[in-house]
Design a protein around this motif. Structure first.
Motif, PDB file in Angstrom:
ATOM      1  N   PRO A   1       0.797  -1.361   0.111  1.00 52.34           N
ATOM      2  CA  PRO A   1      -0.022  -0.060   0.057  1.00 52.34           C
ATOM      3  C   PRO A   1       0.859   1.295  -0.082  1.00 52.34           C
ATOM      4  CG  PRO A   1      -0.006  -0.926   2.274  1.00 52.34           C
ATOM      5  CD  PRO A   1       0.928  -1.985   1.303  1.00 52.34           C
ATOM      6  N   THR A   2       0.305   2.420  -0.093  1.00 53.58           N
ATOM      7  CA  THR A   2       1.184   3.841  -0.401  1.00 53.58           C
ATOM      8  C   THR A   2       1.423   3.979   0.985  1.00 53.58           C
ATOM      9  OG1 THR A   2      -1.112   4.904  -0.311  1.00 53.58           O
ATOM     10  CG2 THR A   2      -0.324   4.372  -2.510  1.00 53.58           C
ATOM     11  N   SER A   3       0.748   3.896   2.012  1.00 50.91           N
ATOM     12  CA  SER A   3       1.290   4.223   3.472  1.00 50.91           C
ATOM     13  C   SER A   3       2.094   3.118   4.138  1.00 50.91           C
ATOM     14  CB  SER A   3       0.001   4.716   4.118  1.00 50.91           C
ATOM     15  OG  SER A   3      -0.986   3.723   4.434  1.00 50.91           O
ATOM     16  N   ASN A   4       3.235   3.355   4.553  1.00 50.87           N
ATOM     17  CA  ASN A   4       4.098   2.396   5.201  1.00 50.87           C
ATOM     18  C   ASN A   4       4.003   1.344   4.295  1.00 50.87           C
ATOM     19  OD1 ASN A   4       5.553   1.330   7.348  1.00 50.87           O
ATOM     20  ND2 ASN A   4       3.816   0.431   8.287  1.00 50.87           N
ATOM     21  N   PRO A   5       4.710   1.361   3.246  1.00 53.22           N
ATOM     22  CA  PRO A   5       4.838   0.193   2.192  1.00 53.22           C
ATOM     23  C   PRO A   5       5.481  -0.865   2.937  1.00 53.22           C
ATOM     24  CG  PRO A   5       6.140   1.784   1.517  1.00 53.22           C
ATOM     25  CD  PRO A   5       5.432   2.286   2.643  1.00 53.22           C
ATOM     26  N   ALA A   6       5.164  -2.299   2.590  1.00 55.67           N
ATOM     27  CA  ALA A   6       5.723  -3.402   3.279  1.00 55.67           C
ATOM     28  C   ALA A   6       7.095  -3.714   2.442  1.00 55.67           C
ATOM     29  CB  ALA A   6       4.889  -4.644   3.032  1.00 55.67           C
ATOM     30  N   VAL A   7       7.204  -3.131   1.179  1.00 58.59           N
ATOM     31  CA  VAL A   7       8.596  -3.377   0.286  1.00 58.59           C
ATOM     32  C   VAL A   7       8.956  -1.729   0.233  1.00 58.59           C
ATOM     33  CG1 VAL A   7       9.935  -4.425  -1.366  1.00 58.59           C
ATOM     34  CG2 VAL A   7       7.723  -5.550  -0.199  1.00 58.59           C
ATOM     35  N   PRO A   8       9.572  -1.212   0.750  1.00 61.81           N
ATOM     36  CA  PRO A   8      10.119   0.122   0.499  1.00 61.81           C
ATOM     37  C   PRO A   8      10.813   0.263  -0.814  1.00 61.81           C
ATOM     38  CG  PRO A   8      10.682  -0.309   2.776  1.00 61.81           C
ATOM     39  CD  PRO A   8      10.232  -1.546   2.287  1.00 61.81           C
ATOM     40  N   PRO A   9      10.766   1.679  -1.402  1.00 60.55           N
ATOM     41  CA  PRO A   9      11.587   1.796  -2.625  1.00 60.55           C
ATOM     42  C   PRO A   9      12.946   1.300  -2.315  1.00 60.55           C
ATOM     43  CG  PRO A   9      10.185   3.583  -2.364  1.00 60.55           C
ATOM     44  CD  PRO A   9      10.067   2.759  -1.175  1.00 60.55           C
ATOM     45  N   GLY A  10      13.661   0.592  -3.248  1.00 61.36           N
ATOM     46  CA  GLY A  10      14.989  -0.015  -3.241  1.00 61.36           C
ATOM     47  C   GLY A  10      15.249  -1.135  -2.736  1.00 61.36           C
ATOM     48  N   SER A  11      14.054  -1.854  -2.072  1.00 61.09           N
ATOM     49  CA  SER A  11      14.546  -2.975  -1.368  1.00 61.09           C
ATOM     50  C   SER A  11      14.552  -4.110  -2.375  1.00 61.09           C
ATOM     51  CB  SER A  11      12.966  -3.272  -0.370  1.00 61.09           C
ATOM     52  OG  SER A  11      12.979  -2.360   0.464  1.00 61.09           O
ATOM     53  N   ALA A  12      15.030  -5.175  -1.979  1.00 55.27           N
ATOM     54  CA  ALA A  12      15.104  -6.478  -2.827  1.00 55.27           C
ATOM     55  C   ALA A  12      13.767  -6.952  -3.116  1.00 55.27           C
ATOM     56  CB  ALA A  12      15.860  -7.554  -2.157  1.00 55.27           C
ATOM     57  N   SER A  13      13.574  -7.640  -4.119  1.00 55.44           N
ATOM     58  CA  SER A  13      12.374  -8.181  -4.524  1.00 55.44           C
ATOM     59  C   SER A  13      11.906  -9.303  -3.628  1.00 55.44           C
ATOM     60  CB  SER A  13      12.281  -8.729  -5.861  1.00 55.44           C
ATOM     61  OG  SER A  13      10.976  -9.326  -6.172  1.00 55.44           O
ATOM     62  N   PRO A  14      10.723  -9.387  -3.125  1.00 58.69           N
ATOM     63  CA  PRO A  14      10.093 -10.205  -2.139  1.00 58.69           C
ATOM     64  C   PRO A  14       9.798 -11.579  -3.212  1.00 58.69           C
ATOM     65  CG  PRO A  14       8.303  -8.707  -2.852  1.00 58.69           C
ATOM     66  CD  PRO A  14       9.466  -8.370  -3.157  1.00 58.69           C
ATOM     67  N   TYR A  15       9.807 -11.603  -4.437  1.00 55.85           N
ATOM     68  CA  TYR A  15       9.516 -12.751  -5.242  1.00 55.85           C
ATOM     69  C   TYR A  15      10.781 -13.408  -5.683  1.00 55.85           C
ATOM     70  CZ  TYR A  15       5.433  -9.569  -5.010  1.00 55.85           C
ATOM     71  OH  TYR A  15       4.280  -9.077  -4.666  1.00 55.85           O
ATOM     72  N   GLY A  16      11.771 -13.568  -4.932  1.00 52.92           N
ATOM     73  CA  GLY A  16      12.999 -14.350  -5.053  1.00 52.92           C
ATOM     74  C   GLY A  16      13.832 -14.186  -6.130  1.00 52.92           C
ATOM     75  N   LEU A  17      14.386 -15.391  -6.876  1.00 55.40           N
ATOM     76  CA  LEU A  17      15.567 -15.573  -7.801  1.00 55.40           C
ATOM     77  C   LEU A  17      14.370 -14.469  -8.995  1.00 55.40           C
ATOM     78  CD1 LEU A  17      17.887 -15.829  -9.559  1.00 55.40           C
ATOM     79  CD2 LEU A  17      17.136 -18.047  -9.824  1.00 55.40           C
ATOM     80  N   TRP A  18      13.364 -15.015  -9.259  1.00 47.96           N
ATOM     81  CA  TRP A  18      12.343 -14.596 -10.482  1.00 47.96           C
ATOM     82  C   TRP A  18      11.978 -13.115 -10.245  1.00 47.96           C
ATOM     83  CZ3 TRP A  18      11.342 -15.164 -15.233  1.00 47.96           C
ATOM     84  CH2 TRP A  18      10.248 -14.559 -15.854  1.00 47.96           C
ATOM     85  N   GLY A  19      11.800 -12.697  -9.059  1.00 52.20           N
ATOM     86  CA  GLY A  19      11.785 -10.872  -8.737  1.00 52.20           C
ATOM     87  C   GLY A  19      12.950 -10.283  -8.989  1.00 52.20           C
ATOM     88  N   ALA A  20      13.957 -10.994  -8.578  1.00 54.16           N
ATOM     89  CA  ALA A  20      15.234 -10.360  -8.673  1.00 54.16           C
ATOM     90  C   ALA A  20      15.932 -10.143 -10.355  1.00 54.16           C
ATOM     91  CB  ALA A  20      16.471 -11.116  -7.796  1.00 54.16           C
TER      92      ALA A  20
ATOM     93  N   GLU B   1      20.477  -7.227  -5.979  1.00 53.45           N
ATOM     94  CA  GLU B   1      20.065  -8.505  -5.600  1.00 53.45           C
ATOM     95  C   GLU B   1      20.927  -9.742  -6.345  1.00 53.45           C
ATOM     96  OE1 GLU B   1      15.480  -7.451  -5.861  1.00 53.45           O
ATOM     97  OE2 GLU B   1      16.626  -7.379  -7.601  1.00 53.45           O
ATOM     98  N   THR B   2      22.122  -9.224  -6.733  1.00 48.57           N
ATOM     99  CA  THR B   2      23.042 -10.128  -7.657  1.00 48.57           C
ATOM    100  C   THR B   2      23.477 -11.142  -6.691  1.00 48.57           C
ATOM    101  OG1 THR B   2      24.954  -8.768  -6.881  1.00 48.57           O
ATOM    102  CG2 THR B   2      23.655  -8.511  -9.212  1.00 48.57           C
ATOM    103  N   ASP B   3      23.505 -11.071  -5.360  1.00 46.73           N
ATOM    104  CA  ASP B   3      23.862 -12.326  -4.365  1.00 46.73           C
ATOM    105  C   ASP B   3      22.919 -13.322  -4.421  1.00 46.73           C
ATOM    106  OD1 ASP B   3      21.870 -10.485  -3.203  1.00 46.73           O
ATOM    107  OD2 ASP B   3      22.576 -11.092  -1.064  1.00 46.73           O
ATOM    108  N   GLN B   4      21.400 -12.958  -5.004  1.00 48.20           N
ATOM    109  CA  GLN B   4      20.692 -13.963  -5.032  1.00 48.20           C
ATOM    110  C   GLN B   4      20.557 -14.923  -6.378  1.00 48.20           C
ATOM    111  OE1 GLN B   4      16.369 -12.965  -4.145  1.00 48.20           O
ATOM    112  NE2 GLN B   4      17.146 -11.070  -3.120  1.00 48.20           N
ATOM    113  N   LEU B   5      21.496 -14.373  -7.400  1.00 51.21           N
ATOM    114  CA  LEU B   5      21.705 -15.050  -8.765  1.00 51.21           C
ATOM    115  C   LEU B   5      22.658 -16.096  -8.621  1.00 51.21           C
ATOM    116  CD1 LEU B   5      21.772 -11.831 -10.829  1.00 51.21           C
ATOM    117  CD2 LEU B   5      19.698 -12.966  -9.874  1.00 51.21           C
ATOM    118  N   PRO B   6      22.394 -17.048  -9.444  1.00 53.91           N
ATOM    119  CA  PRO B   6      23.213 -18.441  -9.464  1.00 53.91           C
ATOM    120  C   PRO B   6      24.586 -18.208 -10.242  1.00 53.91           C
ATOM    121  CG  PRO B   6      21.377 -18.423 -11.134  1.00 53.91           C
ATOM    122  CD  PRO B   6      21.220 -17.212 -10.336  1.00 53.91           C
TER     123      PRO B   6
END
Length: 385
Positions: A353-372, A380-385
């Motif tokens: 949501p717009t107020s107090n976002p769960a994933v603030p701008p600049g955060s790593a993707s919550p959707y794992g390797l696919w999101g990264a 997020e390059t540390d998540q890549l194989p």
């Protein structure tokens, strides 16, 4: 001395055995032939993607930026800034003739009739069927594994779409109105909209891809919606229900448990008209037509908020077995399987949501390797194989 010769022949039993053996051989051969044909189609599909990748790099060499997705011209007499990145790419994939038609005013309708007022340079809105370029099917934009064929005088299709990252809210305009002005009301969500290589109505340069060109998806395959409620091709219209902004898995509630590759009969997917569906216009930059998000893994569910197919989750997919091709920003084509690690699919979208976002701008993707793979500057390059 008389001699006689007897001519031997097959008995009925022997003939039946031979027929049975031939039947078994044919049964074994047909799947191999079909597999060989699909392998050839898959290679052709990959080659198309390589041509698109070369086109993107040549475009960047010419203009020092990538083509704008959902760009264009004057909202009053032109295309309302709704043209996909594939339009600007045409002269760089050996479609100079199509580009010449688009970039110059035209005084002729598709049926050959003369217009009183010429079409503007860069064309009208993408759904204008009087405009010949918009009805021109470009072979490079079609994957031969997808059998969907556009009817006569219908918009032309695409199986390749721009990657716009892992955000859902307002990813159809990125807070920029059709006239180019800023939509101040949505600016608090802006940080979650420019996470992908392509950002709606905004230019991107290679220098913006801080995670590295080889680590970031620029484009991915999609399957044209043939109006069969198939999960991998349908974008479900959820109306004013924004629950999937907070939990993307909510979109799976329309999947038929008896036929998990399809949605339940009556699922709303046609409020956008017969041609405003996934892949049905290579010219249209709205996400429902030519964009993908890296939230759900390939061939999973897609859904959208509002009747015009605006904010939404638009999943990559293909007719290839087990996954789809993606085009990395460095031009490499890779095959991503459906089983790719995708983190917490119940996590809220990075821009909601717009107020107090769960994933603030600049955060790593919550959707794992696919999101990264879909974000360009989240480190997020540390998540890549």
């Amino acid at each position: 001395m008389n001699t006689s010769s007897r001519r031997g022949g097959f008995t009925l039993v022997e003939l039946l055995v031979v027929i049975a053996i031939i039947g078994v051989l044919v049964g074994l051969l047909l799947p191999a032939v079909q597999a060989a044909r699909e392998a050839a189609r898959r290679m052709s599909c990959s080659n198309n993607f390589k041509q698109i990748g070369l086109g993107l790099h040549n475009y960047h060499s010419a203009y020092d930026q990538l083509p704008v997705h959902s760009g264009g011209t004057n909202p009053n007499i032109g295309n309302r800034h709704l043209l996909s990145f594939l339009v600007g790419l045409t002269p760089f994939i050996e479609q100079q003739a199509v580009w010449q038609m688009i970039s110059n005013p035209r005084v002729v309708n598709h049926n050959g009739g003369t217009r009183g007022t010429p079409f503007p340079a860069m064309g009208p809105v993408p759904w204008d069927r009087n405009y010949t370029p918009w009805l021109t099917q470009i072979g490079t934009y079609r994957c031969p594994s997808d059998p969907s064929v556009a009817p006569a005088n219908f918009e032309a299709f695409t199986n390749y779409a721009a990657c716009i990252g892992d955000g859902i809210a307002s990813n159809n305009h990125s807070c920029i109105n059709q006239d180019g002005s800023i939509n101040s009301g949505c600016m608090p969500r802006r940080g979650g909209m420019d996470r992908g290589v392509f950002v709606t109505r905004m230019p991107t340069k290679f220098r913006d891809i801080l995670d590295g060109l080889s680590n970031t998806i620029a484009s991915a395959e999609i399957v044209v919606d043939s109006n069969t409620l198939e999960v991998l091709s349908t974008v479900v219209n959820r109306g004013s229900d924004a629950a999937f902004f907070v939990d993307p898995t909510v979109c799976e509630d329309t999947i038929d448990p008896q036929r998990p590759q399809f949605h339940l009969a009556g699922t709303s997917a046609n409020n956008w008209g017969s041609s405003q569906r996934k892949g049905m216009r290579w010219t249209d930059g709205r996400p429902v037509m030519t964009s993908v998000t890296t939230i759900m893994p390939p061939n999973r569910v897609s859904c959208s908020w509002a009747g015009d197919g605006s904010d939404g989750m638009f999943t990559a997919g293909s007719r290839h077995q087990g996954g789809c091709h993606v085009l990395m920003a460095d031009g490499a084509v890779k095959f991503i399987t459906e089983s790719i690690e995708s983190g917490n699919l119940s996590s809220p979208s990075p821009n909601w949501p717009t107020s107090n976002p769960a994933v603030p701008p600049g955060s790593a993707s919550p959707y794992g390797l696919w999101g990264a793979l879909g974000t360009k500057a989240s480190k997020e390059t540390d998540q890549l194989p």
